[in-house]
Write a protein that holds these residues in place. Structure first.
Motif, PDB file in Angstrom:
ATOM      1  N   ASP A 133       0.810  -1.217   0.000  1.00 29.23           N
ATOM      2  CA  ASP A 133       0.000   0.000   0.000  1.00 29.23           C
ATOM      3  C   ASP A 133       0.844   1.268   0.000  1.00 29.23           C
ATOM      4  O   ASP A 133       0.326   2.355   0.265  1.00 29.23           O
TER       5      ASP A 133
ATOM      6  N   LEU B 212      -0.389   4.444  -1.566  1.00 28.17           N
ATOM      7  CA  LEU B 212      -1.501   5.178  -0.963  1.00 28.17           C
ATOM      8  C   LEU B 212      -0.995   6.316  -0.083  1.00 28.17           C
ATOM      9  O   LEU B 212      -1.783   7.125   0.394  1.00 28.17           O
TER      10      LEU B 212
ATOM     11  N   GLU C 124      -1.815   0.203  -6.832  1.00 31.30           N
ATOM     12  CA  GLU C 124      -1.117  -1.088  -6.808  1.00 31.30           C
ATOM     13  C   GLU C 124      -0.047  -1.164  -7.895  1.00 31.30           C
ATOM     14  O   GLU C 124       0.986  -1.821  -7.711  1.00 31.30           O
TER      15      GLU C 124
ATOM     16  N   MET D 229      -4.746  -6.670  -6.274  1.00 31.53           N
ATOM     17  CA  MET D 229      -5.988  -5.976  -6.620  1.00 31.53           C
ATOM     18  C   MET D 229      -6.620  -6.543  -7.892  1.00 31.53           C
ATOM     19  O   MET D 229      -7.495  -5.921  -8.470  1.00 31.53           O
TER      20      MET D 229
ATOM     21  N   PHE E 224      -9.250   4.894  -0.583  1.00 26.84           N
ATOM     22  CA  PHE E 224      -9.878   4.324  -1.778  1.00 26.84           C
ATOM     23  C   PHE E 224     -10.822   5.321  -2.436  1.00 26.84           C
ATOM     24  O   PHE E 224     -10.869   5.410  -3.669  1.00 26.84           O
TER      25      PHE E 224
ATOM     26  N   GLN F 164      -8.642   7.682  -4.318  1.00 25.57           N
ATOM     27  CA  GLN F 164      -8.153   7.037  -5.543  1.00 25.57           C
ATOM     28  C   GLN F 164      -9.252   6.989  -6.602  1.00 25.57           C
ATOM     29  O   GLN F 164      -9.021   7.251  -7.778  1.00 25.57           O
TER      30      GLN F 164
ATOM     31  N   SER G  41      -9.652   2.732 -12.136  1.00 23.82           N
ATOM     32  CA  SER G  41      -8.798   1.856 -11.323  1.00 23.82           C
ATOM     33  C   SER G  41      -9.601   0.785 -10.596  1.00 23.82           C
ATOM     34  O   SER G  41     -10.825   0.875 -10.463  1.00 23.82           O
TER      35      SER G  41
ATOM     36  N   ALA H  71      -9.401   0.331  -7.435  1.00 21.15           N
ATOM     37  CA  ALA H  71      -9.920   0.984  -6.229  1.00 21.15           C
ATOM     38  C   ALA H  71     -11.277   1.622  -6.519  1.00 21.15           C
ATOM     39  O   ALA H  71     -12.205   1.520  -5.709  1.00 21.15           O
TER      40      ALA H  71
ATOM     41  N   SER I 299     -13.875  -0.972  -6.668  1.00 15.36           N
ATOM     42  CA  SER I 299     -14.228  -1.400  -5.317  1.00 15.36           C
ATOM     43  C   SER I 299     -15.195  -0.421  -4.660  1.00 15.36           C
ATOM     44  O   SER I 299     -16.136  -0.835  -3.982  1.00 15.36           O
TER      45      SER I 299
END
Length: 196
Positions: free
Chosen positions: A58, A61, A73, A105, A161, A164, A171, A173, A176
């Protein structure tokens, strides 16, 4: 408990300097959950390679290493290559760290194909959204969280996240976030554990 090599020590130094306490503990737990899972399932893996990858997965991040353009990632995987080569790893070994971090990921990787990537996927999906809770006993959870508490990890990680996703809408993220990572983080049994 942790690999004792110069590269492992250097990875811990980097992680300790650049992560928040919550992210540092998350990366440490990701390594440890993966090793517990590997032991339970008889999965042989490269301990140093997995440790370095877990600690750095991470890193992009963080403010210091965030990339404008690359998903975290991918940026973190590239940084792991630089780190590995700088600490004396052959390029091929450094490239494995890139692969492991990038794949965490992506779609599931089998232990037979790539044990280190499989372990990081299992560990981080358990850590973040509580996937495969049957693999980690209540006693193991309590001991882990007593040693390496969450320190508000779920809230901090969700903010990362969401940031991101805003800046990198294509992405993993962002996908997600669209797939209710907020709800899945909140439902994670690790989030409901009383503070140590």
């Amino acid at each position: 408990m942790f690999p004792e090599t110069p590269t492992a020590a250097a990875a811990l130094s980097v992680a300790t300097r650049f992560y928040s306490p919550a992210l540092l503990n998350h990366c440490t737990r990701s390594y440890l959950w993966g090793t517990l899972y590997a032991t339970a399932h008889g999965i042989a893996f490269d301990d140093e390679l997995y440790y370095v990858s877990a600690l750095l997965h991470d890193i992009a991040l963080t403010q210091a290493f965030d990339s404008h353009r690359l998903p975290f990632e991918e940026a973190g995987g590239q940084l792991a290559w630089v780190f590995g080569v700088a600490t004396g790893w052959p390029e091929e070994r450094a490239a494995r760290a890139t692969e492991i971090i990038t794949l965490h990921m992506r779609d599931d990787v089998s232990a037979a194909t790539d044990p280190e990537s499989h372990l990081l996927q299992v560990a981080t999906s358990w850590e973040v959204v509580g996937r495969r809770p049957e693999e980690f006993s209540p006693d193991a959870r309590a001991e882990m969280l007593a040693r390496h508490p969450r320190l508000g990890f779920g809230t901090e990680f969700l903010a990362c996240f969401e940031d991101q996703a805003r800046r990198k809408p294509d992405s993993a993220a962002a996908a997600s976030v669209r797939n209710d990572v907020a709800g899945r983080i909140a439902a994670n049994p690790l989030e409901g554990h009383p503070p140590a």
